[in-house]
Design a protein around this motif. Structure first.
Motif, short mmCIF file in Angstrom:
data_model
loop_
_atom_site.label_atom_id
_atom_site.label_comp_id
_atom_site.label_asym_id
_atom_site.label_seq_id
_atom_site.Cartn_x
_atom_site.Cartn_y
_atom_site.Cartn_z
N LEU A 20 0.72 -1.23 0.02
CA LEU A 20 -0.03 0.15 0.05
C LEU A 20 0.86 1.29 0.03
O LEU A 20 0.53 2.27 -0.76
CB LEU A 20 -0.93 -0.03 1.35
CG LEU A 20 -1.78 1.17 1.44
CD1 LEU A 20 -2.68 1.64 0.09
CD2 LEU A 20 -2.66 1.15 2.68
N MET A 21 1.91 1.21 0.79
CA MET A 21 2.80 2.41 0.79
C MET A 21 3.31 2.81 -0.55
O MET A 21 3.56 3.72 -1.16
CB MET A 21 3.92 2.29 1.97
CG MET A 21 3.42 2.25 3.38
SD MET A 21 2.74 3.92 3.68
CE MET A 21 4.10 4.78 3.88
N ARG A 22 3.82 1.50 -0.97
CA ARG A 22 4.52 1.75 -2.48
C ARG A 22 3.44 2.36 -3.54
O ARG A 22 3.86 3.27 -4.38
CB ARG A 22 5.10 0.39 -2.94
CG ARG A 22 6.19 0.02 -2.40
CD ARG A 22 6.72 -1.32 -2.80
NE ARG A 22 7.98 -1.68 -2.26
CZ ARG A 22 8.18 -3.13 -1.58
NH1 ARG A 22 7.24 -3.95 -1.90
NH2 ARG A 22 9.19 -3.35 -0.83
N LEU A 23 2.38 1.72 -3.30
CA LEU A 23 1.06 2.39 -4.29
C LEU A 23 1.11 3.74 -4.05
O LEU A 23 0.97 4.60 -5.13
CB LEU A 23 0.01 1.77 -4.22
CG LEU A 23 -0.25 0.32 -4.69
CD1 LEU A 23 -1.50 -0.39 -4.16
CD2 LEU A 23 -0.10 0.19 -6.19
N LEU A 24 0.78 4.40 -2.89
CA LEU A 24 0.47 5.67 -2.54
C LEU A 24 1.51 6.67 -3.02
O LEU A 24 1.44 7.65 -3.44
CB LEU A 24 0.12 5.59 -1.13
CG LEU A 24 -1.01 4.94 -0.48
CD1 LEU A 24 -1.29 5.34 0.99
CD2 LEU A 24 -2.22 5.29 -1.37
N MET A 25 2.75 5.99 -2.71
CA MET A 25 4.20 6.82 -3.05
C MET A 25 3.94 7.19 -4.43
O MET A 25 4.26 8.14 -5.06
CB MET A 25 5.40 6.25 -2.62
CG MET A 25 5.55 6.50 -1.13
SD MET A 25 6.88 5.51 -0.23
CE MET A 25 8.12 5.53 -1.42
N GLY A 26 3.72 6.10 -5.48
CA GLY A 26 3.66 6.13 -6.95
C GLY A 26 2.47 7.02 -7.32
O GLY A 26 2.76 7.81 -8.15
N TRP A 27 1.39 6.86 -6.59
CA TRP A 27 0.11 7.82 -7.03
C TRP A 27 0.55 9.20 -6.73
O TRP A 27 0.17 10.17 -7.39
CB TRP A 27 -0.92 7.38 -6.32
CG TRP A 27 -1.46 6.14 -7.04
CD1 TRP A 27 -1.08 5.30 -7.97
CD2 TRP A 27 -2.25 5.09 -6.22
NE1 TRP A 27 -1.75 4.11 -8.19
CE2 TRP A 27 -2.55 3.84 -7.10
CE3 TRP A 27 -3.05 5.12 -5.10
CZ2 TRP A 27 -3.39 2.77 -6.75
CZ3 TRP A 27 -4.04 3.99 -4.68
CH2 TRP A 27 -3.94 2.88 -5.34
N GLU A 28 1.27 9.58 -5.60
CA GLU A 28 1.52 10.94 -5.32
C GLU A 28 2.55 11.45 -6.19
O GLU A 28 2.70 12.89 -6.32
CB GLU A 28 2.00 11.05 -3.87
CG GLU A 28 0.90 10.74 -2.80
CD GLU A 28 1.44 10.54 -1.34
OE1 GLU A 28 2.67 10.09 -1.17
OE2 GLU A 28 0.53 10.45 -0.33
N GLU A 29 3.33 10.68 -6.66
CA GLU A 29 4.15 11.16 -7.82
C GLU A 29 3.80 11.69 -8.86
O GLU A 29 3.74 12.42 -9.53
CB GLU A 29 5.24 10.19 -8.00
CG GLU A 29 6.47 9.90 -6.90
CD GLU A 29 7.68 9.10 -7.33
OE1 GLU A 29 7.74 8.81 -8.64
OE2 GLU A 29 8.11 8.48 -6.44
N LEU A 30 2.65 10.80 -9.40
CA LEU A 30 1.67 11.07 -10.71
C LEU A 30 0.79 12.25 -10.41
O LEU A 30 0.51 13.02 -11.25
CB LEU A 30 0.98 9.72 -11.00
CG LEU A 30 1.60 8.62 -11.58
CD1 LEU A 30 0.80 7.71 -11.69
CD2 LEU A 30 2.23 9.27 -12.87
N GLN A 31 0.32 12.26 -9.13
CA GLN A 31 -0.63 13.40 -8.79
C GLN A 31 -0.31 14.04 -7.60
O GLN A 31 -0.85 13.76 -6.69
CB GLN A 31 -2.20 12.87 -8.87
CG GLN A 31 -3.17 13.81 -8.92
CD GLN A 31 -4.55 13.31 -8.97
OE1 GLN A 31 -4.79 12.31 -9.92
NE2 GLN A 31 -5.34 13.87 -8.49
#
Length: 75
Positions: free
Chosen positions: A39-50
């Motif tokens: 989950l942390m990896r997903l959130l970090m990736g999404w925060e980079e995109l948006q």
């Protein structure tokens, strides 16, 4: 770039090593096997995109529907 529901679903599916169509928008992601590290990896990736995503709200989400509602509101 902003997130889409399809992108979020695909990212979750990849993290779980399942097909995207196996990720129901209303299913608790923990029940599918998503752990806190993934989950942390997903959130970090999404925060980079948006970067406009409010991270404090994301950490409270349990379903794809909830993640998508926040991403959509932050666009």
């Amino acid at each position: 770039m902003t997130l889409s529901l399809d992108r979020m679903r695909a990212d979750i599916a990849a993290a779980l090593d399942i097909a995207p169509d196996e990720v129901a928008t209303d299913e608790h992601l923990g029940d599918l096997g998503l752990d806190s590290i993934a989950l942390m990896r997903l959130l970090m990736g999404w925060e980079e995109l948006q970067p406009t995503l409010p991270s404090e709200k994301l950490y409270e989400c349990e379903t794809l529907d909830e993640f998508w509602a926040i991403a959509r509101a932050a666009q």
